[in-house]
Every structure is written in C-alpha cells, then in structure tokens.
Scaffold this motif. Structure first.
Motif, PDB file in Angstrom:
ATOM      1  N   HIS A 258     -16.786 -16.779 -24.219  1.00 48.75           N
ATOM      2  CA  HIS A 258     -17.927 -17.553 -24.726  1.00 48.75           C
ATOM      3  C   HIS A 258     -18.906 -16.634 -25.464  1.00 48.75           C
ATOM      4  O   HIS A 258     -19.418 -16.982 -26.530  1.00 48.75           O
TER       5      HIS A 258
ATOM      6  N   ASN B  97     -19.855 -16.676 -29.484  1.00 46.99           N
ATOM      7  CA  ASN B  97     -21.224 -16.803 -29.996  1.00 46.99           C
ATOM      8  C   ASN B  97     -21.544 -15.816 -31.121  1.00 46.99           C
ATOM      9  O   ASN B  97     -22.451 -16.054 -31.906  1.00 46.99           O
TER      10      ASN B  97
ATOM     11  N   ARG C 137     -19.701 -15.339 -33.616  1.00 45.00           N
ATOM     12  CA  ARG C 137     -19.224 -16.025 -34.833  1.00 45.00           C
ATOM     13  C   ARG C 137     -18.635 -15.052 -35.845  1.00 45.00           C
ATOM     14  O   ARG C 137     -18.911 -15.126 -37.037  1.00 45.00           O
TER      15      ARG C 137
ATOM     16  N   ARG D 244     -28.467 -12.270 -39.825  1.00 45.39           N
ATOM     17  CA  ARG D 244     -28.365 -13.693 -40.164  1.00 45.39           C
ATOM     18  C   ARG D 244     -29.123 -14.585 -39.186  1.00 45.39           C
ATOM     19  O   ARG D 244     -28.991 -15.796 -39.214  1.00 45.39           O
ATOM     20  N   GLY D 245     -29.889 -13.983 -38.307  1.00 53.41           N
ATOM     21  CA  GLY D 245     -30.783 -14.747 -37.440  1.00 53.41           C
ATOM     22  C   GLY D 245     -30.093 -15.525 -36.355  1.00 53.41           C
ATOM     23  O   GLY D 245     -30.653 -16.477 -35.803  1.00 53.41           O
ATOM     24  N   ASN D 246     -28.861 -15.143 -36.022  1.00 53.61           N
ATOM     25  CA  ASN D 246     -28.129 -15.843 -34.965  1.00 53.61           C
ATOM     26  C   ASN D 246     -28.415 -15.154 -33.634  1.00 53.61           C
ATOM     27  O   ASN D 246     -27.879 -14.086 -33.346  1.00 53.61           O
ATOM     28  N   SER D 247     -29.265 -15.751 -32.838  1.00 55.93           N
ATOM     29  CA  SER D 247     -29.659 -15.103 -31.584  1.00 55.93           C
ATOM     30  C   SER D 247     -28.595 -15.323 -30.519  1.00 55.93           C
ATOM     31  O   SER D 247     -28.192 -16.456 -30.267  1.00 55.93           O
TER      32      SER D 247
ATOM     33  N   ARG E  47     -34.991 -17.953 -28.107  1.00 59.05           N
ATOM     34  CA  ARG E  47     -34.411 -17.313 -29.288  1.00 59.05           C
ATOM     35  C   ARG E  47     -35.099 -15.974 -29.567  1.00 59.05           C
ATOM     36  O   ARG E  47     -34.448 -14.969 -29.843  1.00 59.05           O
TER      37      ARG E  47
ATOM     38  N   ARG F  81     -34.043 -13.307 -27.136  1.00 59.32           N
ATOM     39  CA  ARG F  81     -32.687 -12.815 -27.404  1.00 59.32           C
ATOM     40  C   ARG F  81     -32.666 -11.866 -28.606  1.00 59.32           C
ATOM     41  O   ARG F  81     -31.985 -10.847 -28.599  1.00 59.32           O
TER      42      ARG F  81
ATOM     43  N   ALA G 104     -15.290 -21.357 -34.705  1.00 54.42           N
ATOM     44  CA  ALA G 104     -15.612 -19.997 -34.252  1.00 54.42           C
ATOM     45  C   ALA G 104     -16.334 -19.157 -35.306  1.00 54.42           C
ATOM     46  O   ALA G 104     -17.041 -18.222 -34.961  1.00 54.42           O
ATOM     47  N   LEU G 105     -16.143 -19.485 -36.572  1.00 45.25           N
ATOM     48  CA  LEU G 105     -16.790 -18.681 -37.622  1.00 45.25           C
ATOM     49  C   LEU G 105     -18.022 -19.373 -38.197  1.00 45.25           C
ATOM     50  O   LEU G 105     -18.630 -18.877 -39.139  1.00 45.25           O
TER      51      LEU G 105
ATOM     52  N   VAL H 187     -21.668 -20.305 -38.155  1.00 44.45           N
ATOM     53  CA  VAL H 187     -22.934 -19.927 -37.530  1.00 44.45           C
ATOM     54  C   VAL H 187     -23.768 -21.187 -37.316  1.00 44.45           C
ATOM     55  O   VAL H 187     -23.888 -22.012 -38.216  1.00 44.45           O
TER      56      VAL H 187
ATOM     57  N   ALA I  90     -29.624 -21.406 -36.122  1.00 48.96           N
ATOM     58  CA  ALA I  90     -29.834 -19.967 -35.999  1.00 48.96           C
ATOM     59  C   ALA I  90     -30.969 -19.480 -36.880  1.00 48.96           C
ATOM     60  O   ALA I  90     -31.863 -18.774 -36.426  1.00 48.96           O
ATOM     61  N   ALA I  91     -30.948 -19.866 -38.127  1.00 51.11           N
ATOM     62  CA  ALA I  91     -31.948 -19.333 -39.041  1.00 51.11           C
ATOM     63  C   ALA I  91     -33.175 -20.216 -39.128  1.00 51.11           C
ATOM     64  O   ALA I  91     -34.218 -19.799 -39.607  1.00 51.11           O
TER      65      ALA I  91
ATOM     66  N   TRP J 292     -13.757 -23.700 -21.851  1.00 50.96           N
ATOM     67  CA  TRP J 292     -13.470 -22.259 -21.796  1.00 50.96           C
ATOM     68  C   TRP J 292     -12.377 -21.935 -20.794  1.00 50.96           C
ATOM     69  O   TRP J 292     -11.922 -20.797 -20.726  1.00 50.96           O
TER      70      TRP J 292
END
Lengths: 140, 223
Positions: free
Chosen positions: A16, A20, A22, A77-80, A95, A98, B43-44, B46, B50-51, B153
């Motif tokens: 997991h 995350n 990615r 890229r700001g992915n926490s 966020r 992290r 999986a790829l 994002v 996030a932003a 999972w």
C-alpha cells in the motif's frame, strides 16, 4: 534491518505504501513490496557480519538513492505520502504533516548516503578494511 | 576483476532476497500474503487532491450530517448524481418498515457513486449489502453489522469477490463499500473490482468507518 522487519511482517501494508508513491506500474507493486525489505535485511546483515562489505554497502546506497528519488519526486508533485520507511501503518497525519515528514526523510537519507559514500571511499583499496573503519549502519 | 566480483556478490544478495521473499510469501497467512503480479489499475495515477486543496470530491450532493444512532428509516435525502429514476418494482417489498431504496438505482456505466452518512444509513436500514475494504485485522476489531470483509491488499480478495458473485445475488441491488474515509482509496479500488465482475449498483461510503462510529452506528466484532 530495523526498517526491513515491519515490511517483512506485513507485506500488504508495505505494498500500500509503495502504491501511494505512484511510481511503479500496478503489476510490479507487490513484487517490490516483497523483495525490497529482504534486500534491506540481507544487505544489512552482510554489513553487520562483515561479509561482502563493499557490495552490501553499494547495494544499501542504491536503495537510499531509490528512496530519495521517490520521495523527492512526490514532494515536487505535491503528493503527500507516508514514506513507509520504518513503519508501514498509515499514521493518519494531515497533508502538511506528511509533506514535512517527507522533507525530513530526504535529508536524513542524504545524510545516510554520505555515510555510505564515506565507507565506500575508505574501503576502496582492499576488501578487508584497515582497522577502525566501520561500515555504516543498515538503513531503510 | 574486482568489479565483476562485486557485481556477482550484489546479484547474489538480490537473488537471495527474491528467494526469501517468495518463500515467505508462500508461507504467509492469506491476510499477510500478496498475489503476484499485483492488480492496481491506477498505480501510476497521482490523486487529484495531491496538488489541490484537500476538499473532498463527492459525486453526490448530500445535506448536512444527521446522527444515526440506530440506522433509521429517515426519509432519503439525495439521489445519486448519475442515477436515473428507478422503476418502482424493487420498492414494493413486503417488509413493512424498510425505507424505500428505489432512488438508489443501478448505474452500470459507472463503477461507483460516492455517498455520505445519511444515504448510507438509509441503505443500511434498507438491508443493502455492506462490504468492508479495510484490512482483516481492522475488520475483526469492528465493522458495520453484516458487512463482508475483503481488503484489496490481501491475496484472497479475488476469491472473496468470486464467492460473493457465486452466491447468486441480484447484481442490481445496492452494495455499499467503505474503508477509513479521508483519502483512503481502498473502497474505491474494491468498488471497481465489484463493478468489474458485474455489480451495477455500487456505492462508496465516502467518509467511511470513522464517520459510521462518529454517528453512533452499531458495531459488530469478530469474523
């Protein structure tokens, strides 16, 4: 070695964590989650036992580069994410918390990478190093 | 010479690691085992959040939260954004107090629709199937009464999904999937799996287990 054990005990949780990031295609996530901790563990064990020290040091260094790259890219890229370094349970942080943790982890890993570089430099001539040159601690 | 030696040593360490990993995985209990290869279509990708700001992106517009101390038969509040108005057939059930679930119409062109607590309470009271996407350990510690546990999972998730299909359920009946709310994606991943095997009316409980507890929903423990 300390970093490897929680991941070996609970591979789905580490999968997991890797998901995350990615960064890996779906089919490779589980394979990475299974194999990476064992590389950490065996690399660390080799260092502790003084076996194949330069190779093990280089391997740990490569892992550190991988972690630094993965976390840095996600910071950009700001992915926490929870890094999954020593603990594979989701910490329930915000966020911002992290992201702050990720910055710290990058700095910490760069520090450990410097130790790896120092060890490789110090042992560059002979496989059995001169007395007093300690190998770096295994890292995650 | 020396490089070759180091390369051989490094490759040996990696090979040993692969071997140990595969053996450990083969010997692990199902909830600690991973299937190979992994099956994570996004999986790829994002996460969009996030932003941007962390505001929840919910498909269904719902009103403010209402406590659900006991899952009630409170009047339904919102209709899933993509769901069409249903035929009245499913609503005519003999059981007297069950709420009308007819507004939760199948949406076979969409893997899932996100819902909040009020709608989830109505679905619970109406007898909808609940699926817990959290890890087995968390499921055992407490889950929505009657919920089925299957974590995306864990290695046996496909087996559990197949088992669900083989029970001969009506694939158009509502199924509610939840995990831990927030940015937890496990319920979305599992919903996509369920949709992929033919369930046409899957809902993600957006705020998940913490919200269920906060609202005072009943809790069942154990398997």
């Amino acid at each position: 070695m300390a970093a490897a054990l929680p991941k070996i005990v609970d591979p789905p949780a580490f999968a997991h964590m890797i998901y995350n990031y990615r960064l890996l295609p779906g089919p490779l996530v589980n394979l990475a989650a299974l194999v990476l901790p064992w590389i950490e563990l065996l690399g660390g064990l080799a260092l502790v036992l003084g076996l194949w020290r330069r190779s093990a040091t280089a391997l740990i260094g490569a892992l550190l580069l991988l972690f630094i790259g993965g976390i840095s890219l996600n910071l950009l890229r700001g992915n926490s994410i929870d890094c999954g370094c020593f603990d594979v349970s989701a910490a329930g942080k915000t966020r911002e918390e992290r992201l702050a943790d990720m910055r710290f982890v990058v700095l910490r890993d760069v520090g450990m990478l410097l130790l790896v570089a120092q060890s490789l430099w110090a042992t560059r001539r002979d496989e059995p190093e001169p007395a007093g040159l300690a190998a770096p601690a295994p890292v995650g | 010479m020396s490089i070759k030696k180091h390369l051989a040593e490094t490759l040996t360490l990696i090979a040993a690691a692969v071997l140990c990993a595969l053996i450990a995985n083969a010997l692990a209990r199902s909830e600690r085992r991973l299937k190979l290869p992994g099956d994570y279509p996004n999986a790829l990708q994002v996460p969009a959040a996030a932003a941007a700001t962390p505001a929840p992106a919910v498909v269904t517009p719902v009103p403010s939260a209402v406590p659900i101390a006991t899952p009630s038969t409170a009047a339904p509040t919102a209709v899933a954004a993509t769901a069409a108005r249903p035929a009245p057939t499913a609503a005519a059930r003999p059981a007297p107090p069950k709420p009308d679930l007819s507004r939760f119409a199948p949406h076979k062109d969409k893997a899932y629709v996100e819902l909040h607590g009020d709608d989830v309470a109505a679905l619970f009271a109406g007898g909808a199937l609940f699926v817990d996407a959290r890890r087995s350990q968390a499921y055992r510690e407490g889950h929505v009464p009657g919920a089925r546990g299957m974590s995306p999972w864990e290695a046996d998730v496909d087996e559990k999904v197949t088992q669900l299909v083989n029970e001969g359920r009506d694939m158009q009946q509502p199924v509610v999937v939840y995990c831990t709310g927030g940015d937890c994606e496990d319920s979305h991943m599992l919903s996509q799996k369920l949709w992929g095997v033919g369930f046409e009316n899957v809902y993600v409980y957006k705020d998940g287990w913490p919200d269920w507890q906060k609202r005072g929903g009943r809790v069942e423990r154990g398997q």
